[in-house]
Design an enzyme around this catalytic site. Structure first.
Site, mmCIF file in Angstrom:
data_model
loop_
_atom_site.group_PDB
_atom_site.id
_atom_site.type_symbol
_atom_site.label_atom_id
_atom_site.label_comp_id
_atom_site.label_asym_id
_atom_site.label_seq_id
_atom_site.Cartn_x
_atom_site.Cartn_y
_atom_site.Cartn_z
ATOM 1 N N ASP A 189 0.435 -1.115 -0.076
ATOM 2 C CA ASP A 189 0.019 -0.034 0.680
ATOM 3 C C ASP A 189 1.004 1.155 0.154
ATOM 4 O OD1 ASP A 189 -2.731 0.343 0.548
ATOM 5 O OD2 ASP A 189 -1.577 2.233 2.027
ATOM 6 N N TYR A 244 -3.811 11.236 1.227
ATOM 7 C CA TYR A 244 -4.022 11.147 0.642
ATOM 8 C C TYR A 244 -3.792 12.449 -0.702
ATOM 9 C CZ TYR A 244 -5.091 5.890 0.831
ATOM 10 O OH TYR A 244 -5.168 4.736 0.901
ATOM 11 N N HIS A 279 -3.919 -8.093 -0.266
ATOM 12 C CA HIS A 279 -3.342 -6.723 0.296
ATOM 13 C C HIS A 279 -2.842 -6.618 1.439
ATOM 14 C CE1 HIS A 279 -3.067 -2.730 -0.811
ATOM 15 N NE2 HIS A 279 -3.542 -1.987 0.620
#
Length: 384
Positions: A180, A309, A362
């Site tokens: 990630d 983000y 993930h």
């Protein structure tokens, strides 16, 4: 004179915060749900309600707090930001330093099952030559690193801080691993410090077609599955990304005020991004999920974590520069959300290892710790 102090740290959540969490969970104002809709519209009501009940009435934070405190932990200040990290030195003198980096919605708790096997392979039947000194930082703005206090903390700046952290710990050469955001921090580290980073190992790697006529030719069965998985994610799985990269402050009011809101926001991703056939508990345990969510809740960092983000998308730091100066290893797990074709990765990287597994998603360190540890050992074996 700059502050380079490294201070011991212990997790100690006050009892009144545990009591307040329970009170808030029990006072939740629950939404309605279309009967029989399952997860069509997002986090399923029955699933979230069941987890919330366990969080309030059965989950034992103190047990997991003790587990995390079983690892030596520290804080330091780099570039004006507090950084929390686990630092576990191997008993083997020739161990290679290795920085492990989590992503969103993860935390340092993701790595609890891989630290000891990496630090002391002999304890799990391995070779002492594969030992690592392990450093596991909390990303700036995440968990026990606390909220970020100024703009600009994207994954590139995070990599700069982590390289300084490794130097501050006395490590001139080290390896890097992550998934990630951690995969992007890892690749930025390789580009920023190619003389210090001996290798980059990742378990997520967005890569894109070059524009060549054969970009999508001769897909292997695994590549076809990965492509379908990526298309599914791009089509229906990016709602969180849109708001966290554009209006993270608006979202923060809900996540910081409602523990069940935070739980639903994070749990949906663990359910969607892990490898299972409809029963997410086959991939991770309720305790593992709730420990991660609890870290966000007790540290009040859901808002600042979302800001990464905004920072990384607006600065384009989400696109780490490719480098052939540092060897790259990729672990491909079938339920990963974004992973480019091997031939696309080879174009711009010194790809030394590409491993394909038949299970895992993930959150590889949580879901398949043995496979991840074995792959990391194998990759770094020739780079020490």
């Amino acid at each position: 004179m700059r502050n380079v102090a490294v201070e011991p740290f212990t997790i100690e959540v006050p009892q009144h915060e545990l009591d307040e969490l329970r009170r808030r969970v029990l006072a939740t104002r629950w939404p309605e749900e279309i009967p029989g809709s399952g997860s069509t519209y997002g986090a399923n009501l029955d699933a979230v309600r069941g987890l919330a009940h366990y969080w309030a009435a059965g989950y034992d934070w103190r047990r997991h707090e003790r587990e995390l405190n079983g690892f030596p932990q520290f804080t330091t200040v780099i570039d004006g930001q507090k950084l929390h990290f686990l630092h576990v030195r191997s008993p083997h003198a020739e161990a290679l330093p290795l920085v492990l980096t989590h992503g969103w919605p993860g935390s340092v708790s993701e790595f609890v099952k891989v630290i000891e096997p990496l630090v002391d392979p002999v304890g799990t039947g391995g070779d002492p030559a594969d030992a690592f000194h392990v450093v596991v930082p909390s990303l700036p703005g995440y968990g026990f690193s606390g909220p970020t206090t100024e703009a600009g903390w994207d994954v590139r700046r995070t990599a700069q801080a982590f390289d300084e952290l490794m130097a501050r710990l006395g490590y001139d050469r080290y390896g890097a691993q992550g998934g990630d955001w951690g995969s992007m921090v890892t690749r930025h580290l390789g580009a920023l410090a190619p003389k210090r980073v001996v290798g980059m190992h990742v378990n997520m790697l967005p890569a894109f077609p070059s524009g060549a006529p054969d970009d999508l030719a001769d897909l292997t069965p695994n590549e076809a599955r990965q492509r379908a998985r990526g298309e599914e994610y791009m089509a229906a799985g990016q709602g969180y990304l849109a708001i966290q990269s554009s209006r993270p402050q608006t979202l923060a009011y809900a996540l910081l005020d409602s523990p069940v809101g935070l739980l639903a926001w994070i749990a949906e991703k663990f359910w969607a991004w892990t490898d299972h056939d409809g029963r997410w508990q086959d991939a991770i345990t309720p305790d593992e999920l709730l420990t991660d969510v609890s870290i966000y809740w007790f540290t009040g960092t859901a808002g600042s974590a979302a800001r990464m983000y905004y920072e990384s998308m607006s600065s384009l730091a989400v696109l780490p520069p490719a480098t052939r100066e540092v060897p790259l290893g990729v672990a491909s797990f079938p339920a990963e959300i974004l992973l480019g074709r091997r031939r696309w990765v080879e174009t711009d990287h010194d790809l030394r290892q590409w491993s394909e597994f038949d299970r895992g998603g993930h959150f590889a360190a949580l879901e398949q710790p043995d496979l991840l540890v074995s792959d990391v050992r194998k990759f770094f074996r020739t780079l020490r």
